[in-house]
Write a protein that holds these residues in place. Sequence first.
Motif, PDB file in Angstrom:
ATOM      1  N   ARG A 191       0.834  -1.215   0.000  1.00  0.00           N
ATOM      2  CA  ARG A 191       0.000   0.000   0.000  1.00  0.00           C
ATOM      3  C   ARG A 191       0.862   1.255   0.000  1.00  0.00           C
ATOM      4  O   ARG A 191       0.627   2.203   0.733  1.00  0.00           O
ATOM      5  CB  ARG A 191      -0.972   0.039   1.175  1.00  0.00           C
ATOM      6  N   GLU A 192       1.882   1.263  -0.863  1.00  0.00           N
ATOM      7  CA  GLU A 192       2.789   2.396  -0.953  1.00  0.00           C
ATOM      8  C   GLU A 192       2.823   2.926  -2.381  1.00  0.00           C
ATOM      9  O   GLU A 192       2.585   2.187  -3.334  1.00  0.00           O
ATOM     10  CB  GLU A 192       4.208   1.990  -0.549  1.00  0.00           C
ATOM     11  N   GLU A 241       5.829   6.143  -0.128  1.00  0.00           N
ATOM     12  CA  GLU A 241       5.003   6.576   1.000  1.00  0.00           C
ATOM     13  C   GLU A 241       3.781   5.680   1.114  1.00  0.00           C
ATOM     14  O   GLU A 241       3.220   5.238   0.102  1.00  0.00           O
ATOM     15  CB  GLU A 241       4.531   8.023   0.804  1.00  0.00           C
ATOM     16  N   TYR A 242       3.334   5.478   2.340  1.00  0.00           N
ATOM     17  CA  TYR A 242       2.105   4.740   2.596  1.00  0.00           C
ATOM     18  C   TYR A 242       0.936   5.513   2.012  1.00  0.00           C
ATOM     19  O   TYR A 242       0.875   6.745   2.106  1.00  0.00           O
ATOM     20  CB  TYR A 242       1.919   4.543   4.107  1.00  0.00           C
ATOM     21  N   LEU A 243      -0.018   4.815   1.409  1.00  0.00           N
ATOM     22  CA  LEU A 243      -1.196   5.434   0.793  1.00  0.00           C
ATOM     23  C   LEU A 243      -2.434   5.111   1.630  1.00  0.00           C
ATOM     24  O   LEU A 243      -3.055   4.063   1.449  1.00  0.00           O
ATOM     25  CB  LEU A 243      -1.375   4.922  -0.642  1.00  0.00           C
ATOM     26  N   PRO A 244      -2.805   6.011   2.539  1.00  0.00           N
ATOM     27  CA  PRO A 244      -3.996   5.768   3.362  1.00  0.00           C
ATOM     28  C   PRO A 244      -5.247   5.637   2.484  1.00  0.00           C
ATOM     29  O   PRO A 244      -5.374   6.309   1.463  1.00  0.00           O
ATOM     30  CB  PRO A 244      -4.081   7.017   4.247  1.00  0.00           C
ATOM     31  N   PRO A 245      -6.179   4.778   2.893  1.00  0.00           N
ATOM     32  CA  PRO A 245      -7.389   4.548   2.089  1.00  0.00           C
ATOM     33  C   PRO A 245      -8.232   5.796   1.861  1.00  0.00           C
ATOM     34  O   PRO A 245      -8.914   5.891   0.847  1.00  0.00           O
ATOM     35  CB  PRO A 245      -8.177   3.516   2.900  1.00  0.00           C
ATOM     36  N   ASP A 246      -8.185   6.764   2.774  1.00  0.00           N
ATOM     37  CA  ASP A 246      -9.040   7.946   2.669  1.00  0.00           C
ATOM     38  C   ASP A 246      -8.391   9.101   1.902  1.00  0.00           C
ATOM     39  O   ASP A 246      -8.819  10.239   2.004  1.00  0.00           O
ATOM     40  CB  ASP A 246      -9.481   8.400   4.067  1.00  0.00           C
ATOM     41  N   THR A 247      -7.347   8.806   1.099  1.00  0.00           N
ATOM     42  CA  THR A 247      -6.702   9.822   0.269  1.00  0.00           C
ATOM     43  C   THR A 247      -6.994   9.537  -1.198  1.00  0.00           C
ATOM     44  O   THR A 247      -7.459   8.449  -1.558  1.00  0.00           O
ATOM     45  CB  THR A 247      -5.179   9.816   0.477  1.00  0.00           C
ATOM     46  N   GLY A 304      -5.047   6.666  -2.264  1.00  0.00           N
ATOM     47  CA  GLY A 304      -5.633   5.470  -1.675  1.00  0.00           C
ATOM     48  C   GLY A 304      -6.800   4.967  -2.502  1.00  0.00           C
ATOM     49  O   GLY A 304      -6.997   3.753  -2.659  1.00  0.00           O
TER      50      GLY A 304
END
Length: 143
Positions: free
Chosen positions: A96-97, A125-131, A134
């Motif tokens: 998830r990056e 970078e980590y990709l948060p689901p709420d972006t 994401g």
Amino acid sequence: MRVKLFLLSMVAVGMLAASAFAASPDWFKLDENEDSSFFFDRSGVTPLREGVIQVRTRVVYSDQGRKDALKVLTELPDSTPLYETLYSYEVNCTEREGHLLAATHLDKKGGTLRSTDLSAVTQWEYLPPDTRMGLVLGQACTR
């Protein structure tokens, strides 16, 4: 140093152009707010290696979004007719990056205002689901 930066920029433009000719973009709107609309190219997903893909995204600016973007893009004057920006990312679906590779800023007619190869200066970078990215991960990694 300037020659190297110029060559890297040309490579980025070439990457975007080559992938653009591979298939017609299939822009799918994932998000919209008062500043911009955000799209993901469903036909532009390219497998790179196990679990890693390359994707293209597009941001189309509102009038206010354009003004805000030009404040960040200090290399472009405020009078620049910025309409949209195309981005190229590597995405690691398992981790998830994401890693930003290139950005190309365009006017309304599709003319290039500035293109930059960012692969050497950006990190995974980590990709948060709420972006927004994401959301791209959720679409692109399910294929």
